[in-house]
Design an enzyme around this catalytic site. Structure first.
Site, PDB file in Angstrom:
ATOM      1  N   ASP A 139      15.632  35.231  -2.371  1.00 26.90           N
ATOM      2  CA  ASP A 139      14.563  36.092  -1.867  1.00 26.90           C
ATOM      3  C   ASP A 139      13.958  36.943  -2.985  1.00 26.90           C
ATOM      4  OD1 ASP A 139      13.124  37.216   0.482  1.00 26.90           O
ATOM      5  OD2 ASP A 139      14.128  39.059  -0.135  1.00 26.90           O
ATOM      6  N   LYS A 188      10.148  36.970  -4.859  1.00 24.84           N
ATOM      7  CA  LYS A 188       9.327  38.176  -4.988  1.00 24.84           C
ATOM      8  C   LYS A 188       8.874  38.409  -6.417  1.00 24.84           C
ATOM      9  CE  LYS A 188      11.387  40.470  -0.953  1.00 24.84           C
ATOM     10  NZ  LYS A 188      12.273  41.545  -0.467  1.00 24.84           N
TER      11      LYS A 188
END
Length: 814
Positions: A677, A681
């Site tokens: 994750d 980003k």
């Protein structure tokens, strides 16, 4: 004296005819002429029945029986029993004649224009006679007069031309001696010099009323219909359309010519010459003001008075190098169309003289193509001119207003509005009077075009956004709650009318074309259709609403791969799903390009930092000419929550479990704890900084054991956490011994990115980061030593929903 005309819907059934009687009874004691149409739907029934007969299809008998029953039933409901006999006898006699005409058409297998006029005229002849007898039975001072005895025409059957001198003489002679206060007349019908029945064209009842009004120089002509006047746009397509209280004759003529069916275009000319006002009123709401049509009284008022459209249009283009500088080409082109009795709705010609485009009715296309190609056989054979090019399935939208003349910016406003909604314009035209600006578009775009233009020109700049939301779990449900709570504020303060049209979860989907009630969306969705991502998209495209926005609240790769087709259809995309922007670089760039190409914003602020304005700030830095040198960030609210709460008195397993239960992690916590994750980003931030980077180029220093990364279920994953608790405690102790805190850090510098768990010493900007907060440090050319810092809540359904909400508002301001 005044003339009142009642249309087919006004006399569609006995109940409506009683309403007409009440309106007439409320009129003053002056003489009135009442022109009526055929009972609603009867004219179409007559046309269809005569077509069956001419095709020697016995179905015509069924149609005739329906016509007969309709009129007999009306008589029985309106006329007292003791007075029905004579009336039924007269109507039966007329129906027998009609039946004979239909039988004749059936036997010869043909329907000539002359025969068609005779057949179709019975709709008005029967309705007017029955209504006149009803009025008399009700005690009204009424008489029936056949307009075939008053209005004389040539023998152009189907759309006869009125002989005004004879007609005016006949009207003057009749009304001068008429004793009754009310005269009932059939509209639409007339007669030739040989006393054959003729008709004045569809909508001819309006024209009949106008002819009589002009002949008698009456005080006012009232057109009674089923709407309260002429509207700013077709209210069936534009729900926000409103009645216009006053129009000039010219404005009304333009609007009626371009599809405003409330008024038949030729109606205006006779009364315009005499300066007689027309008032359009609603039979079913007689107290409504309606629309008054007179000489231009708008003064310096509104520029655009109405938006209209006409469908069933085809575009014919004649083009080729052999047209340039050659006199007479246009004359031959239009002369050919004229000889075939083809009406040209719109004309546009390139200044180079290389092409001429005209709009005609779809029904005339084949005839037009054949005749024009024949007329230019030599030029086509010698390749000087191409064969006629045809584009079908088109429509014309038009802005109308007397005061549009010399008013700067209207055309630009119109075309930019259509362009922003991906409405492709095939041709444009503006008359020398500048009272009309017309654009030819695809017929499938008409509703979207009318609504978009109406919003810009008539709705006080209130912009409507139509949302289609996929994913209504934690984030999605909070998002819908926020819309429900803020709708009034958005409309009043930001001039945004936000409607949710479609919603879907993994099981069901639900649509409401007028907007889903956000009070009970859960129950509506539960009772919706089976969820289907392809059908969800198809429905959005079918609705073709202006300012459509697809909102993806899922974590689905399949959904993320559908963004391109949404953007290509001018449907904006707002998403908290990070997969698209962190997928293959070419796909990311394709989405950005499509968003620009189709004027469809692609916004993903919540991809990094949930509701924090991280991406938006970065975009402004880049747009203003700044350059990013380095990014350091703690970007995982879930990992920050975990390491802020993990210590030697609680197990790592329990903290991760708590984070999952409270919604800080993805449903599959390995996505967060593996660093995937965070990698996504920092990849998105690098790309938004202008760098080309892919996921496999990011260095990931995982703190999880290999066996945890290889698990296939949450249960297996949590078991490995228990098994490796000693390692986790050691990692914590090492950081504590150095007076540091554990933070999962992402960094981008010199075109390279990396992520991993780091020990953060006292005094560092990351050290005091609490709870699930995120923090980003932008080191740029303008912020070389002291970075630009963005810090705040970076996880949780509420803040993520608010970030999506903020993107919706950005689109509203686009």
């Amino acid at each position: 004296m005044k003339v009142l005309k009642f249309g087919g819907t006004s006399v569609a059934n006995p109940e409506n005819i009683n309403q007409v009687k009440a309106i007439i009874q409320n009129e003053a004691s002056e003489k009135i002429a009442v022109v009526v149409s055929a009972f609603g739907g009867v004219t179409d029934l007559l046309l269809n029945t005569s077509e069956y007969a001419s095709n020697q299809d016995l179905s015509y008998k069924k149609g005739f029986k329906e016509i007969e029953d309709r009129h007999f039933e009306t008589i029985r409901k309106l006329i007292p029993v003791k007075e029905q006999s004579t009336i039924l006898s007269k109507v039966k006699s007329d129906l027998n004649t009609l039946e004979t005409l239909l039988e004749g058409s059936f036997l010869i297998g043909e329907l000539t224009p002359k025969l068609s006029d005779k057949i179709v005229s019975y709709g008005e002849l029967l309705s007017s006679f029955i209504i006149a007898e009803f009025f008399k039975a009700e005690g009204l001072d009424a008489a029936y007069k056949d307009t075939r005895e008053l209005i004389k025409t040539d023998a152009n059957f189907g759309k006869a031309n009125v002989q005004f001198d004879t007609t005016v003489h006949n009207c003057n002679a009749y009304f001068k001696t008429a004793q009754q206060r009310i005269t009932i007349l059939p509209g639409f019908v007339s007669s030739s010099g040989a006393n054959d029945s003729t008709t004045l064209g569809r909508g001819g009842s309006d024209y009949t009323a106008a002819i009589i009004a002009a002949a008698e120089k009456v005080d006012i002509l009232e057109i009674w219909t089923d709407v309260s006047g002429m509207y700013t746009a077709n209210p069936k397509l534009v729900k926000q359309a409103k009645s216009v209280s006053r129009l000039s004759y010219e404005e009304a003529m333009e609007l009626s010519h371009f599809g405003a069916k409330v008024l038949y275009p030729p109606t205006i000319q006779p009364v315009l010459n005499e300066g007689i006002p027309i008032v359009i009123k609603n039979t079913f709401s007689p107290e409504d003001e309606g629309t008054q049509i007179t000489k231009n009284t708008n003064g310096n008022g509104k520029t655009v008075r109405g938006i209209s459209h006409v469908g069933g249009i085809s575009l014919l283009s004649l083009e080729g190098p052999g047209m340039v500088g050659i006199p007479g080409i246009s004359k031959r082109f239009f002369e050919t169309l004229s000889q075939e009795d083809i009406s040209v709705v719109l004309i546009t010609q390139a200044s180079s003289e290389h092409s001429i485009c005209v709009c005609i009715s779809d029904t005339d296309v084949e005839k037009a193509v054949n005749s024009v190609n024949d007329a230019f056989t030599y030029e086509i054979a010698s390749h000087k001119i191409k064969p006629v090019i045809v584009e079908k399935d088109l429509a014309i939208v038009a802005l109308v207003g007397d005061n549009m003349k010399s008013h700067q910016g209207l055309s630009g406003k119109m075309f930019s509005t259509l362009g922003k909604n991906n409405v492709n314009i095939r041709a444009i035209a503006q008359g020398a009077s500048e009272r009309n600006i017309s654009a030819v578009i695809l017929k499938n775009d008409v509703k979207k075009a009318l609504n978009a233009l109406h919003e810009i020109f008539f709705e006080e700049n209130i912009k409507q956004l139509n949302l289609f939301v996929m994913g209504v779990g934690n984030v999605g449900s909070k998002f819908l709650d926020q819309i429900k709570q803020q709708r009034k504020y958005l409309k009043q303060e930001l001039k945004l009318n936000v409607r949710v049209i479609g919603i879907s979860n993994s099981r069901t989907m639900y649509f409401d074309e007028d907007g889903i009630s956000l009070k009970d969306w859960e129950s509506n969705l539960a009772n919706g259709k089976k969820a289907d991502k392809s059908l969800f998209f198809d429905k959005i495209r079918e609705l073709n609403y202006r300012n459509s926005v697809f909102v993806d609240n899922t974590a689905s790769e399949e959904v993320s791969l559908s963004y391109a087709k949404y953007l290509k259809n001018s449907i904006s995309v707002v998403t908290c799903n990070k997969i698209a922007c962190s997928s293959d670089y070419t796909y990311y760039k394709q989405l950005k390009k499509l968003a620009t190409q189709y004027n469809s914003p692609f916004l993903f602020e919540t991809n990094v930092g949930a509701g924090l304005p991280i991406i938006d700030t970065l975009k402004h830095l880049i747009a203003s000419g700044d350059k990013v040198n380095k990014i350091q960030a703690v970007l995982s609210g879930s990992l920050n929550f975990i390491f802020n709460n993990f210590n030697d008195s609680v197990s790592f397993h329990d903290i991760v479990k708590q984070a999952q239960e409270e919604g800080y992690t993805e449903p599959d916590p390995t996505i967060d704890l593996s660093g995937v994750d965070v990698m996504r980003k920092i990849l998105i931030l690098a790309r938004e900084s202008g760098h080309q980077l892919d996921m496999n180029e990011i260095v990931s220093d995982s703190f999880l054991p290999e066996e945890s990364l290889k698990t296939n279920s949450n249960d297996e994953f949590f078991e490995t956490l228990k098994k490796n608790e000693t390692e986790f405690q050691k990692t914590y102790k090492d950081a504590k011994d150095e007076n540091s805190k554990l933070k999962y850090v992402a960094q981008f510098e010199n075109g390279k990115a990396k992520v991993g768990l780091q020990k953060i010493p006292i005094g560092h900007d990351f050290y005091n980061l609490e709870g699930s907060d995120n923090i980003v440090l932008f080191y740029t050319e303008r912020y070389p030593d002291q970075p630009l810092i963005i810090k705040g809540a970076g996880a949780g359904a509420e803040v993520t929903a608010s970030g999506i909400f903020a993107d919706i508002i950005r689109i509203g301001n686009f």
